[in-house]
Design an enzyme around this catalytic site. Structure first.
Site, PDB file in Angstrom:
ATOM      1  N   SER A   1      16.303 -39.517  25.452  1.00 50.61           N
ATOM      2  CA  SER A   1      15.281 -40.443  25.920  1.00 50.61           C
ATOM      3  C   SER A   1      14.666 -39.943  27.233  1.00 50.61           C
ATOM      4  O   SER A   1      14.165 -38.837  27.289  1.00 50.61           O
ATOM      5  CB  SER A   1      15.891 -41.837  26.059  1.00 50.61           C
ATOM      6  OG  SER A   1      14.894 -42.817  26.111  1.00 50.61           O
TER       7      SER A   1
ATOM      8  N   ASP B   1      10.933 -44.185  15.776  1.00 51.39           N
ATOM      9  CA  ASP B   1      11.766 -44.478  16.943  1.00 51.39           C
ATOM     10  C   ASP B   1      10.958 -45.403  17.852  1.00 51.39           C
ATOM     11  O   ASP B   1       9.872 -45.035  18.311  1.00 51.39           O
ATOM     12  CB  ASP B   1      12.122 -43.170  17.645  1.00 51.39           C
ATOM     13  CG  ASP B   1      12.983 -43.344  18.883  1.00 51.39           C
ATOM     14  OD1 ASP B   1      13.034 -44.455  19.441  1.00 51.39           O
ATOM     15  OD2 ASP B   1      13.600 -42.351  19.301  1.00 51.39           O
TER      16      ASP B   1
ATOM     17  N   HIS C   1      16.832 -44.637  17.693  1.00 51.50           N
ATOM     18  CA  HIS C   1      16.720 -43.949  18.974  1.00 51.50           C
ATOM     19  C   HIS C   1      17.974 -43.123  19.205  1.00 51.50           C
ATOM     20  O   HIS C   1      19.060 -43.675  19.353  1.00 51.50           O
ATOM     21  CB  HIS C   1      16.530 -44.990  20.082  1.00 51.50           C
ATOM     22  CG  HIS C   1      16.114 -44.418  21.389  1.00 51.50           C
ATOM     23  ND1 HIS C   1      15.102 -43.500  21.516  1.00 51.50           N
ATOM     24  CD2 HIS C   1      16.576 -44.649  22.657  1.00 51.50           C
ATOM     25  CE1 HIS C   1      14.950 -43.195  22.798  1.00 51.50           C
ATOM     26  NE2 HIS C   1      15.831 -43.872  23.501  1.00 51.50           N
TER      27      HIS C   1
END
Length: 505
Positions: A221, A442, A471
């Site tokens: 991320s 996502d 994710h």
């Protein structure tokens, strides 16, 4: 960006097979096993909270001093806490693998233990000392605070859904208040130095303190922005870099946040199909189109009449957060049921659970503070409220599920500190050592983020696109193609000769 709290942005409430490979362009000795060098850090026990979170995996912890301001030779120092899960196979060890869970604002001290629990391959554990950390401003590394509380006006990294133009104007007043609150709490002057560039410099200080000529890196991320920055600022010291669930650059800007709405539009159909197939259990719609219609019906009803404090904004935030992983779909469906039934007592319990989750996050105030500081310090955000009003109106139509939240105004519009330097530019001139891994669907980091970094890194990188939703891919997902491709890269240095598409598992 935020799967569960440590792999990504944190809670939205808070909270091809047939690989044709080639070795990474690097000196031949880089692929030979290396014995650990004498470290310049003193390893010892970890804090009790880290021990508890990592159990049963046992970690060692240490601190590394870094300057608050790299531009000032006389700058004060702060201590960053790092953790180590050491390789037990000296004949196979090749170096260090630094880890970052995302955020910005997520603690990473116990990330190695989480990855072990999720099945990190033994070959990776043999090849590397896994180095976790709390980056500057987080947890055990000179934590910062804006004094946020769960019952205050700022309770999420994503601004509230603006149901109309007036809601944007109202949020601007809150955002200005929040920025001022952060400035008033910045008594030691650290807040303005929380940037991705400085954190990348910290990574290099940690590498040097560990006695390593190079370091490998695995980031999820927002951790992809940090990894991209490190590989661009220190290309000659970057070994094997894996960037998973990419935000698309070395920083999160307004366009990046607006892509959350695109990600929700692309991810929601998976949940809608799941829920429609279980209509007899949840009653949310017999077709995906009916499930989508239920979302709007419930959200708009709660906009008009909140139930026990549960309003349309919170409903949308909860839905966004629970789209991060398919395993959360039953919880999401149950929460929709509760809201649809309109039972005040049941909704009150649900709201209490959400508040408790926010208070237990990593921690709540610290995570929100770091996210705001890094996001606002990295790049200049628009300061004109009308810019956000127009953006919200556009994205409410373009991405009706969540666009009027992701495009809404944030404290960055009123941030008291101007960026000290331009955002880190992605460097395409360097070793071919960046593997990008991305699910096709996502919510916080849509596939576009992977494609953007692939273009920016050019031939330094390859993109692994996975036909899955959620994710986090490597170890955190269950796609064998993505797992094996990434593991071969980390352990053997086998970079795909071209971009890869991994079929659904």
């Amino acid at each position: 960006m935020e799967r569960r709290r440590r792999i990504g942005r944190g809670s939205a409430l808070a909270v091809v097979l047939g690989l044709s490979g080639s070795l990474i362009a690097a000196p031949a000795v880089a692929d030979a096993p290396k014995a650990p060098k004498v470290p310049q850090v003193r390893w010892g026990s970890c804090p009790e909270d880290v021990v508890a979170e990592a159990a049963p995996t046992e970690l060692q912890c240490a601190t590394v001093p870094v300057p608050v301001d790299y531009a000032d030779p006389g700058s004060p120092r702060i201590d960053l806490m790092i953790s180590r899960l050491a390789s037990t196979k000296p004949d196979k060890r090749r170096g260090t693998l630094m880890l970052n869970p995302g955020g910005p604002g997520g603690s990473g001290l116990a990330l190695s233990a989480l990855l072990v629990k999720r099945g990190l391959p033994a070959s990776v554990l043999d090849s590397y000392d896994l180095i976790g950390m709390d980056t500057r401003g987080i947890g055990h590394s000179a934590p910062v605070s804006c004094g946020f509380t769960p019952d205050g006006p700022h309770t999420a990294n994503i601004p509230p859904y603006a149901v109309d133009d007036a809601a944007v104007v109202a949020q601007a007043k809150v955002a200005e208040q929040v920025a001022g609150q952060c400035a008033s709490h910045d008594r030691d002057g650290l807040l303005r130095h929380l940037t991705t560039a400085n954190t990348a410099r910290d990574l290099d200080r940690i590498r040097a303190a560990l006695g390593e000529e190079k370091t490998s890196y695995l980031g999820y991320s927002y951790g992809t922005a940090l990894g991209a920055a490190y590989a661009s600022m220190f290309p000659e010291r970057s070994d094997r870099i894996v960037l998973d669930s990419n935000i698309g650059d070395t920083h999160l800007d307004r366009d990046g946040m607006r892509r959350y709405a695109l990600g929700m539009e692309q991810s929601f159909p998976d949940f809608a199909r799941w829920a429609a197939a279980r209509h007899d259990s949840y009653g949310l719609g017999r077709t995906p189109a009916e499930v989508r219609a239920t979302y709007f019906t419930l959200a708009e009803r709660l906009d008009r009449t909140p139930v026990a404090g549960f309003d349309g904004n919170l409903f949308r935030q909860v839905t966004f957060a629970l789209l991060f992983k398919e395993v959360q779909y039953p919880m999401l469906a149950q929460q929709w049921q509760t809201v649809a039934d309109g039972d005040d007592e049941a909704v009150h319990r649900l709201l209490s659970e959400n508040v408790a989750a926010r208070e237990a996050s990593s921690p709540f105030d610290n995570g929100l503070t770091v996210f705001a500081a890094v996001t606002c310090n990295d790049v200049q955000w628009p300061k004109d409220v009308d810019t956000y009003r127009k953006g919200v109106a556009t994205d409410r139509e373009r991405y009706p599920l969540f666009g009027a939240a992701a495009a809404n105004i944030t404290p960055c519009a009123f941030w008291p500190y101007a960026p000290a330097e331009p955002p880190v530019a992605v460097v395409d001139d360097g070793p071919r050592n960046v593997l990008l891994v991305q699910n096709l669907r996502d919510a916080p980091t849509p596939h576009d983020g992977g494609k953007m970094l692939r273009q920016k890194f050019g031939d330094r990188s390859r993109l692994v696109s996975v036909d899955d939703t959620g994710h986090g891919v490597y170890v955190l997902g269950d796609n064998p193609c993505a797992l094996n491709t990434t593991t071969r890269f980390l352990v053997e240095g086998e970079m795909p000769g071209k971009d890869i598409s991994c079929h659904a598992a």
